[in-house]
Design a protein around this motif. Structure first.
Motif, PDB file in Angstrom:
ATOM      1  N   LEU A  62       0.566  -1.233   0.115  1.00  0.00           N
ATOM      2  CA  LEU A  62       0.080   0.065   0.063  1.00  0.00           C
ATOM      3  C   LEU A  62       0.959   1.119   0.013  1.00  0.00           C
ATOM      4  O   LEU A  62       0.716   2.202  -0.860  1.00  0.00           O
ATOM      5  CB  LEU A  62      -0.905  -0.122   1.143  1.00  0.00           C
ATOM      6  N   SER A  63       2.002   1.353   0.571  1.00  0.00           N
ATOM      7  CA  SER A  63       2.736   2.384   0.835  1.00  0.00           C
ATOM      8  C   SER A  63       3.304   2.827  -0.494  1.00  0.00           C
ATOM      9  O   SER A  63       3.453   3.857  -1.208  1.00  0.00           O
ATOM     10  CB  SER A  63       4.086   2.462   1.765  1.00  0.00           C
ATOM     11  N   ASP A  64       4.129   1.547  -1.134  1.00  0.00           N
ATOM     12  CA  ASP A  64       4.567   1.665  -2.351  1.00  0.00           C
ATOM     13  C   ASP A  64       3.664   2.141  -3.438  1.00  0.00           C
ATOM     14  O   ASP A  64       3.722   2.868  -4.363  1.00  0.00           O
ATOM     15  CB  ASP A  64       4.939   0.245  -2.886  1.00  0.00           C
ATOM     16  N   LEU A  65       2.237   1.616  -3.582  1.00  0.00           N
ATOM     17  CA  LEU A  65       1.310   2.306  -4.423  1.00  0.00           C
ATOM     18  C   LEU A  65       0.905   3.664  -4.346  1.00  0.00           C
ATOM     19  O   LEU A  65       0.895   4.570  -5.024  1.00  0.00           O
ATOM     20  CB  LEU A  65       0.045   1.421  -4.373  1.00  0.00           C
ATOM     21  N   LEU A  66       0.766   3.996  -2.996  1.00  0.00           N
ATOM     22  CA  LEU A  66       0.545   5.412  -2.691  1.00  0.00           C
ATOM     23  C   LEU A  66       1.681   6.419  -3.339  1.00  0.00           C
ATOM     24  O   LEU A  66       1.357   7.285  -3.817  1.00  0.00           O
ATOM     25  CB  LEU A  66       0.219   5.608  -1.196  1.00  0.00           C
ATOM     26  N   ALA A  68       3.798   5.678  -5.725  1.00  0.00           N
ATOM     27  CA  ALA A  68       4.143   5.693  -6.994  1.00  0.00           C
ATOM     28  C   ALA A  68       2.961   6.506  -7.676  1.00  0.00           C
ATOM     29  O   ALA A  68       3.196   7.014  -8.717  1.00  0.00           O
ATOM     30  CB  ALA A  68       3.953   4.116  -7.265  1.00  0.00           C
ATOM     31  N   GLY A  69       1.888   6.453  -7.129  1.00  0.00           N
ATOM     32  CA  GLY A  69       0.831   7.220  -7.479  1.00  0.00           C
ATOM     33  C   GLY A  69       1.100   8.824  -7.567  1.00  0.00           C
ATOM     34  O   GLY A  69       0.932   9.610  -8.467  1.00  0.00           O
ATOM     35  N   ILE A  70       1.717   9.017  -6.337  1.00  0.00           N
ATOM     36  CA  ILE A  70       1.975  10.438  -6.203  1.00  0.00           C
ATOM     37  C   ILE A  70       3.228  10.889  -7.120  1.00  0.00           C
ATOM     38  O   ILE A  70       3.137  11.833  -7.706  1.00  0.00           O
ATOM     39  CB  ILE A  70       2.650  10.988  -4.823  1.00  0.00           C
ATOM     40  N   ASP A  81      -3.647  17.220  -5.196  1.00  0.00           N
ATOM     41  CA  ASP A  81      -3.760  16.665  -6.362  1.00  0.00           C
ATOM     42  C   ASP A  81      -3.122  15.622  -6.515  1.00  0.00           C
ATOM     43  O   ASP A  81      -3.500  14.091  -6.955  1.00  0.00           O
ATOM     44  CB  ASP A  81      -4.059  17.516  -7.506  1.00  0.00           C
ATOM     45  N   ALA A  82      -1.693  15.614  -6.159  1.00  0.00           N
ATOM     46  CA  ALA A  82      -0.710  14.371  -6.322  1.00  0.00           C
ATOM     47  C   ALA A  82      -1.056  13.312  -5.306  1.00  0.00           C
ATOM     48  O   ALA A  82      -1.121  12.022  -5.664  1.00  0.00           O
ATOM     49  CB  ALA A  82       0.603  14.970  -6.024  1.00  0.00           C
ATOM     50  N   VAL A  83      -1.548  13.714  -4.164  1.00  0.00           N
ATOM     51  CA  VAL A  83      -2.059  12.641  -3.082  1.00  0.00           C
ATOM     52  C   VAL A  83      -3.295  11.974  -3.638  1.00  0.00           C
ATOM     53  O   VAL A  83      -3.220  10.861  -3.584  1.00  0.00           O
ATOM     54  CB  VAL A  83      -2.223  13.426  -1.549  1.00  0.00           C
ATOM     55  N   ALA A  84      -4.463  12.805  -4.302  1.00  0.00           N
ATOM     56  CA  ALA A  84      -5.578  11.910  -4.736  1.00  0.00           C
ATOM     57  C   ALA A  84      -4.811  11.088  -6.031  1.00  0.00           C
ATOM     58  O   ALA A  84      -5.383  10.008  -5.911  1.00  0.00           O
ATOM     59  CB  ALA A  84      -6.322  13.087  -5.372  1.00  0.00           C
ATOM     60  N   ALA A  85      -3.958  11.332  -6.857  1.00  0.00           N
ATOM     61  CA  ALA A  85      -3.650  10.144  -7.566  1.00  0.00           C
ATOM     62  C   ALA A  85      -2.940   9.149  -6.896  1.00  0.00           C
ATOM     63  O   ALA A  85      -3.201   7.949  -7.332  1.00  0.00           O
ATOM     64  CB  ALA A  85      -2.362  10.858  -8.470  1.00  0.00           C
ATOM     65  N   GLY A  86      -2.214   9.305  -5.629  1.00  0.00           N
ATOM     66  CA  GLY A  86      -1.751   8.390  -5.055  1.00  0.00           C
ATOM     67  C   GLY A  86      -3.092   7.407  -4.351  1.00  0.00           C
ATOM     68  O   GLY A  86      -2.778   6.258  -4.196  1.00  0.00           O
ATOM     69  N   ALA A 133       7.375  10.907  -1.270  1.00  0.00           N
ATOM     70  CA  ALA A 133       7.082  10.931  -2.525  1.00  0.00           C
ATOM     71  C   ALA A 133       6.834  12.373  -2.850  1.00  0.00           C
ATOM     72  O   ALA A 133       7.315  12.881  -4.034  1.00  0.00           O
ATOM     73  CB  ALA A 133       5.876   9.987  -3.004  1.00  0.00           C
ATOM     74  N   LEU A 134       6.067  13.013  -1.948  1.00  0.00           N
ATOM     75  CA  LEU A 134       5.886  14.519  -2.440  1.00  0.00           C
ATOM     76  C   LEU A 134       7.153  15.597  -2.207  1.00  0.00           C
ATOM     77  O   LEU A 134       7.212  16.362  -3.043  1.00  0.00           O
ATOM     78  CB  LEU A 134       4.646  15.054  -1.456  1.00  0.00           C
ATOM     79  N   VAL A 135       7.982  15.129  -1.250  1.00  0.00           N
ATOM     80  CA  VAL A 135       9.380  15.807  -1.413  1.00  0.00           C
ATOM     81  C   VAL A 135      10.184  15.461  -2.478  1.00  0.00           C
ATOM     82  O   VAL A 135      10.904  16.311  -2.968  1.00  0.00           O
ATOM     83  CB  VAL A 135      10.033  15.271  -0.003  1.00  0.00           C
ATOM     84  N   GLY A 136       9.959  14.391  -2.986  1.00  0.00           N
ATOM     85  CA  GLY A 136      10.619  13.827  -4.328  1.00  0.00           C
ATOM     86  C   GLY A 136       9.995  14.679  -5.417  1.00  0.00           C
ATOM     87  O   GLY A 136      10.836  15.088  -6.501  1.00  0.00           O
TER      88      GLY A 136
END
Length: 192
Positions: A62-66, A68-70, A81-86, A133-136
């Protein structure tokens, strides 16, 4: 018992949830879980370090998918919006087994302080994965952490809503989680 039976990990989770529901978390042993799943104790320990880990079995995926989506959200996308993609990406991994087990796991977790603490650690791990992922993507630390925490809350609320729907699919989970995120976004805007 079949030594290399397919789907041993999933069978162990289902057996544990069944037994925890029938006789309680504390009263259930690893040996009983393995027997119910039709595997040996050594197979249990190949998949899990202890019985607590059964209730957070999908956390890494689940962490990986969240994350990756971000990471895959289009350039210029806002943090939320990136979190929504996650959230949408993570929902793709949820199927009928998650739909049925989710409420049962929540009920078991509610019976034990130890399991509640473990659940909070799971949520912190999910938030950390999303924040990283967001920091990235170039989002500053504090806004990234805030957006990630909102994402965890949205996923938790969305999952709870989804679990109550009859025959809901992954698309319904994605919609529920994103709708929850939108509610949180509005609530946060009202704070200023």
């Amino acid at each position: 018992m079949a030594r290399w039976a397919p789907d041993a990990r999933l069978r162990l989770v289902v057996a544990a949830v069944d037994l925890f529901g029938e006789q309680g978390y504390d009263a259930t042993t690893v040996a009983e879980i393995a027997q119910r799943a039709g595997v040996t104790k050594s197979t249990f320990f190949r998949h899990f370090t202890d019985k607590r880990e059964l209730l957070s079995a999908g956390q890494a995926m689940l962490s990986d998918l969240l994350a990756a989506g971000i990471a895959e959200a289009p350039a210029g996308t806002t943090a939320l919006d990136a979190v929504a993609a996650g959230l949408r990406r993570a929902a793709t991994a949820m199927g009928p087994i998650n739909h049925g087990l989710g409420p049962r796991i929540d009920a078991i977790v509610a019976t034990s302080t130890e399991l509640q603490e473990r659940s909070l650690l799971k949520e912190a791990g999910l938030a950390a994965a999303m924040a990283d992922a967001l920091v990235g993507r170039g989002v500053a630390g504090t806004p990234a952490r805030l957006a990630a925490e909102m994402g965890v809350l949205a996923f938790t609320r969305g999952f709870a809503d989804w679990s109550q729907q009859a025959d809901a699919d992954a698309d319904a989970l994605a919609q529920a989680a994103v709708a929850s995120l939108d509610e949180l976004r509005l609530a946060a805007a009202a704070l200023t």
